[in-house]
Design an enzyme around this catalytic site. Structure first.
Site, PDB file in Angstrom:
ATOM      1  N   LYS A  92       0.832  -1.218   0.000  1.00  0.00           N
ATOM      2  CA  LYS A  92       0.000   0.000   0.000  1.00  0.00           C
ATOM      3  C   LYS A  92       0.867   1.270   0.000  1.00  0.00           C
ATOM      4  O   LYS A  92       0.659   2.172  -0.805  1.00  0.00           O
ATOM      5  CB  LYS A  92      -0.904   0.002   1.253  1.00  0.00           C
ATOM      6  CG  LYS A  92      -1.567   1.345   1.516  1.00  0.00           C
ATOM      7  CD  LYS A  92      -2.368   1.351   2.790  1.00  0.00           C
ATOM      8  CE  LYS A  92      -1.601   1.613   4.049  1.00  0.00           C
ATOM      9  NZ  LYS A  92      -1.378   3.012   4.422  1.00  0.00           N
ATOM     10  N   ASN A  93       1.847   1.303   0.894  1.00  0.00           N
ATOM     11  CA  ASN A  93       2.614   2.545   1.035  1.00  0.00           C
ATOM     12  C   ASN A  93       3.493   2.839  -0.174  1.00  0.00           C
ATOM     13  O   ASN A  93       3.816   3.999  -0.438  1.00  0.00           O
ATOM     14  CB  ASN A  93       3.453   2.515   2.320  1.00  0.00           C
ATOM     15  CG  ASN A  93       2.578   2.655   3.557  1.00  0.00           C
ATOM     16  OD1 ASN A  93       1.393   2.990   3.439  1.00  0.00           O
ATOM     17  ND2 ASN A  93       3.138   2.396   4.729  1.00  0.00           N
TER      18      ASN A  93
ATOM     19  N   CYS B 217      -3.995  12.536  13.145  1.00  0.00           N
ATOM     20  CA  CYS B 217      -4.885  11.383  12.979  1.00  0.00           C
ATOM     21  C   CYS B 217      -4.873  10.582  14.267  1.00  0.00           C
ATOM     22  O   CYS B 217      -4.292  11.004  15.255  1.00  0.00           O
ATOM     23  CB  CYS B 217      -4.442  10.542  11.800  1.00  0.00           C
ATOM     24  SG  CYS B 217      -2.863   9.798  12.095  1.00  0.00           S
TER      25      CYS B 217
ATOM     26  N   ARG C 220       1.422  14.025  13.561  1.00  0.00           N
ATOM     27  CA  ARG C 220       1.929  13.857  12.205  1.00  0.00           C
ATOM     28  C   ARG C 220       2.154  15.192  11.469  1.00  0.00           C
ATOM     29  O   ARG C 220       1.460  15.517  10.511  1.00  0.00           O
ATOM     30  CB  ARG C 220       1.027  12.915  11.422  1.00  0.00           C
ATOM     31  CG  ARG C 220       0.850  11.617  12.175  1.00  0.00           C
ATOM     32  CD  ARG C 220       0.178  10.560  11.387  1.00  0.00           C
ATOM     33  NE  ARG C 220       1.069   9.951  10.423  1.00  0.00           N
ATOM     34  CZ  ARG C 220       0.698   8.932   9.661  1.00  0.00           C
ATOM     35  NH1 ARG C 220      -0.510   8.461   9.746  1.00  0.00           N
ATOM     36  NH2 ARG C 220       1.540   8.397   8.809  1.00  0.00           N
TER      37      ARG C 220
ATOM     38  N   ASP D 168       4.456  -0.098  12.173  1.00  0.00           N
ATOM     39  CA  ASP D 168       3.190  -0.620  11.651  1.00  0.00           C
ATOM     40  C   ASP D 168       2.905  -2.048  12.123  1.00  0.00           C
ATOM     41  O   ASP D 168       1.786  -2.538  11.952  1.00  0.00           O
ATOM     42  CB  ASP D 168       3.186  -0.576  10.111  1.00  0.00           C
ATOM     43  CG  ASP D 168       3.033   0.849   9.585  1.00  0.00           C
ATOM     44  OD1 ASP D 168       2.745   1.750  10.381  1.00  0.00           O
ATOM     45  OD2 ASP D 168       3.205   1.047   8.367  1.00  0.00           O
TER      46      ASP D 168
ATOM     47  N   ARG E 168      -8.524  -0.023   4.432  1.00  0.00           N
ATOM     48  CA  ARG E 168      -7.549   0.894   3.863  1.00  0.00           C
ATOM     49  C   ARG E 168      -6.248   0.169   3.536  1.00  0.00           C
ATOM     50  O   ARG E 168      -5.503   0.602   2.653  1.00  0.00           O
ATOM     51  CB  ARG E 168      -7.219   2.016   4.867  1.00  0.00           C
ATOM     52  CG  ARG E 168      -8.355   2.978   5.135  1.00  0.00           C
ATOM     53  CD  ARG E 168      -7.889   4.094   6.061  1.00  0.00           C
ATOM     54  NE  ARG E 168      -6.556   4.484   5.689  1.00  0.00           N
ATOM     55  CZ  ARG E 168      -5.526   4.545   6.511  1.00  0.00           C
ATOM     56  NH1 ARG E 168      -5.669   4.279   7.791  1.00  0.00           N
ATOM     57  NH2 ARG E 168      -4.342   4.895   6.083  1.00  0.00           N
TER      58      ARG E 168
HETATM   59  C1  UD1 Z   1       4.831   6.424   6.674  1.00  0.00           C
HETATM   60  C2  UD1 Z   1       3.878   5.287   6.423  1.00  0.00           C
HETATM   61  C3  UD1 Z   1       3.320   4.728   7.732  1.00  0.00           C
HETATM   62  C4  UD1 Z   1       4.449   4.381   8.691  1.00  0.00           C
HETATM   63  C5  UD1 Z   1       5.421   5.543   8.844  1.00  0.00           C
HETATM   64  C6  UD1 Z   1       6.646   5.180   9.680  1.00  0.00           C
HETATM   65  C7  UD1 Z   1       2.932   5.913   4.257  1.00  0.00           C
HETATM   66  C8  UD1 Z   1       1.741   6.351   3.491  1.00  0.00           C
HETATM   67  N1  UD1 Z   1       2.781   5.781   5.595  1.00  0.00           N
HETATM   68  O1  UD1 Z   1       4.076   7.480   7.280  1.00  0.00           O
HETATM   69  O2  UD1 Z   1       2.562   3.576   7.447  1.00  0.00           O
HETATM   70  O3  UD1 Z   1       3.909   4.056   9.952  1.00  0.00           O
HETATM   71  O4  UD1 Z   1       5.878   5.983   7.556  1.00  0.00           O
HETATM   72  O5  UD1 Z   1       7.298   4.090   9.144  1.00  0.00           O
HETATM   73  O6  UD1 Z   1       3.975   5.634   3.691  1.00  0.00           O
HETATM   74  N2  UD1 Z   1       7.655  13.783  11.356  1.00  0.00           N
HETATM   75  C9  UD1 Z   1       7.946  15.090  11.684  1.00  0.00           C
HETATM   76  N3  UD1 Z   1       7.905  16.036  10.692  1.00  0.00           N
HETATM   77  C10 UD1 Z   1       7.579  15.746   9.403  1.00  0.00           C
HETATM   78  C11 UD1 Z   1       7.298  14.395   9.081  1.00  0.00           C
HETATM   79  C12 UD1 Z   1       7.355  13.437  10.077  1.00  0.00           C
HETATM   80  O7  UD1 Z   1       8.249  15.400  12.831  1.00  0.00           O
HETATM   81  O8  UD1 Z   1       7.549  16.636   8.560  1.00  0.00           O
HETATM   82  C13 UD1 Z   1       7.681  12.737  12.409  1.00  0.00           C
HETATM   83  C14 UD1 Z   1       6.289  12.119  12.624  1.00  0.00           C
HETATM   84  O9  UD1 Z   1       5.519  12.882  13.512  1.00  0.00           O
HETATM   85  C15 UD1 Z   1       6.641  10.767  13.171  1.00  0.00           C
HETATM   86  C16 UD1 Z   1       7.956  10.428  12.480  1.00  0.00           C
HETATM   87  O10 UD1 Z   1       8.464  11.644  11.967  1.00  0.00           O
HETATM   88  O11 UD1 Z   1       6.847  10.865  14.549  1.00  0.00           O
HETATM   89  C17 UD1 Z   1       7.816   9.439  11.350  1.00  0.00           C
HETATM   90  O12 UD1 Z   1       6.883   9.900  10.418  1.00  0.00           O
HETATM   91  P1  UD1 Z   1       7.023   9.595   8.860  1.00  0.00           P
HETATM   92  O13 UD1 Z   1       8.179   8.680   8.650  1.00  0.00           O
HETATM   93  O14 UD1 Z   1       6.985  10.867   8.120  1.00  0.00           O
HETATM   94  O15 UD1 Z   1       5.673   8.787   8.587  1.00  0.00           O
HETATM   95  P2  UD1 Z   1       4.710   8.951   7.357  1.00  0.00           P
HETATM   96  O16 UD1 Z   1       5.494   9.206   6.112  1.00  0.00           O
HETATM   97  O17 UD1 Z   1       3.603   9.870   7.698  1.00  0.00           O
END
Ligand code: UD1
Length: 457
Positions: free
Chosen positions: A34-35, A128, A133, A319, A411
């Site tokens: 999915k991701n 969420c 996030r 996850d 999802r």
């Molecule tokens: C993606 C995956 C999700 C998985 C996660 C971590 C998708 C669609 N989703 O989510 O399934 O659980 O990676 O492996 O691919 N953060 C910040 N600032 C930012 C972005 C992130 O502080 O701008 C922090 C977030 O709050 C979190 C951490 O970084 O604590 C990891 O988030 P991130 O790796 O960005 O997860 P997603 O890409 O949202």
């Protein structure tokens, strides 16, 4: 008794009825990730030629992403698990709020729109059920590449700084190895002028999949899968065919379900390296693992308590934290599970305790004392992966469970009830037509707050 966690509302018309204590046996086909599929769909915006994506999972998140692309003017053709994406005539660079609808991956479109058209307007994906996030790392990186970004009333407006017609390369060091930010910046930098270096990049397999596809499209990305990624921007990207990698999280969920029910199953196709941290923990907890080519077999045994700590890849994936906790509820001894990625990813604990487990949580660390059995009951999942944990707990239990909130599960897990049934589990999806009609009526009256909490991970 209905046991809900902190979600506000849920789909009452669908549920999974699970009669616990079956032993699973056989082979389960793993769907495309999915991701990966979500970000590859967004990457297709970067070219005006056709992209053919194979092994795309049939999931509601993918449908939503498809609708978002269509709203921009992209033409999509679906044939079984193949998607043909034609972004020749993108007429709109503004994502409509009602379609973004809590799908965080919609934000991925910012990189492609900005790099190809010099502008993008995207509603904030919002927090969420698993945490706040933020998107600060995406924004900071795009600004370094030459974008001017303002956020007004929860809408992100991005465009090139005046007098420029392309983004430009930059050295960007991420404060945390964010998967989403790494992907956004990879897409944007592929069409930027000059060299971009991303340091402290995320190394998840889905990022490598994105880099592989971008390179097929003509991008020049070096060292994907390392902490430092180098991208030499090109003027134009072209069409290509690409097959989405197998979903390591779906595979891990089935392996954990097998361990929890002392079963023997094989998951395939998978890329075993993608699951190394999970396989190590499953072996440590007593299961026998055999890797052969693109399949992994597990033979469940007694379950010993083991500690896990989630971490960016190649660490234990956040996850699979919830599913693994379901396994630990019946382990021999005490285990400790630390969630280090998201601040609110223990929604399943309350529900598992209602079922008879013994878990306490302090500062995002769960302390679990193994019990002999779990009770079946009516449960409401509140996010994607905690719903998977509830399924595993229901399979363990010696009674019947009814799991609601399937809008989360659908999802991320394609045909989960069918796959489990083929392995011998007693799982049926029950659909109440009267309630379906009622919820269709109610969903047309949802307000902005209701929809923005709908999606997680
Ligand atoms: C993606 C995956 C999700 C998985 C996660 C971590 C998708 C669609 N989703 O989510 O399934 O659980 O990676 O492996 O691919 N953060 C910040 N600032 C930012 C972005 C992130 O502080 O701008 C922090 C977030 O709050 C979190 C951490 O970084 O604590 C990891 O988030 P991130 O790796 O960005 O997860 P997603 O890409 O949202």
């Amino acid at each position: 008794m209905v046991c809900e966690s902190n979600n506000k509302s849920y789909l009452e018309s669908h549920n999974l009825k699970i009669i616990g204590q079956s032993t699973l046996k056989g082979k389960v086909k793993i769907s495309g990730a999915k991701n990966s599929a979500l970000v590859l769909l967004a990457a297709s915006i970067l070219t005006d030629e056709k992209i053919i994506l194979d092994n795309v999972p049939q999931l509601t998140d993918i449908e939503k992403m498809g609708s978002i692309l269509e709203s921009l003017g992209v033409k999509l053709q679906t044939k079984d698990h193949q998607l043909t994406i034609d972004s020749t005539n993108i007429s709109n660079k503004e994502l409509p709020f009602e379609l973004v609808n809590g799908l965080r991956a919609s934000f991925f479109c910012i990189g492609g729109l900005l790099a190809r058209f010099g502008e993008a307007t995207i509603p904030l994906p919002g927090g969420c059920n698993i945490g706040k996030r933020p998107i600060n790392e995406h924004i900071r990186g795009l600004k370094a590449l030459g974008a001017k970004i303002i956020i007004e009333k929860d809408i992100v407006k991005a465009k090139l700084v005046e007098k420029r017609n392309r983004l430009h390369g930059a050295n960007i060091r991420l404060n945390c190895p964010s998967v989403g930010a790494t992907e956004t910046l990879l897409m944007a930098a592929s069409l930027a002028e000059g060299r971009t270096v991303i340091e402290n990049a995320a190394r998840e397999p889905e990022i490598q999949d994105l880099c592989n596809m971008l390179n097929k499209m003509g991008a020049k990305i070096y060292d994907a899968g390392r902490k430092k990624i180098i991208i030499d921007g090109v003027q134009k990207l072209v069409g290509c065919s690409h097959k989405v990698i197998p979903d390591r999280i779906e595979a891990g969920t089935f392996l954990i379900a097998a361990a929890a029910t002392s079963s023997s199953i094989t998951v395939s196709p998978v890329i075993p390296n993608h699951l190394e941290a999970v396989l190590n923990k499953l072996e440590e907890s007593g299961s026998q693992i055999t890797k052969k080519g693109n399949s992994i077999s597990i033979k469940g045994n007694k379950i010993e308590a083991v500690d896990i700590k989630t971490a960016p890849f190649p660490g234990f994936p956040t996850d699979l934290q919830a599913p693994f906790m379901a396994l630990m509820t019946i382990a021999k001894g005490r285990s400790k599970i630390s969630e280090t990625i998201f601040e609110n990813r223990m929604n399943h604990v309350e529900l598992l305790n209602e079922m008879g487990s013994s878990i306490t949580v302090k500062n995002n660390v769960a302390y679990i004392t193994g019990v002999n059995k779990l009770r079946g009951m009516k449960l409401v999942g509140s996010d994607l992966r905690s719903s998977a944990a509830l399924i595993i707990a229901a399979l363990i239990s010696n009674e019947i469970s009814f799991i609601y909130g399937l809008e989360h599960l659908d999802r991320g897990y394609e045909s989960i009830e069918m796959k489990l049934s083929m392995l011998g589990a007693q799982v049926t999806r029950e659909i109440d037509i009267k309630k379906t009609k009622k919820s269709m009526h109610e969903s047309s009256n949802l307000n902005k707050e209701d929809v923005s909490i709908a999606s997680a991970a």
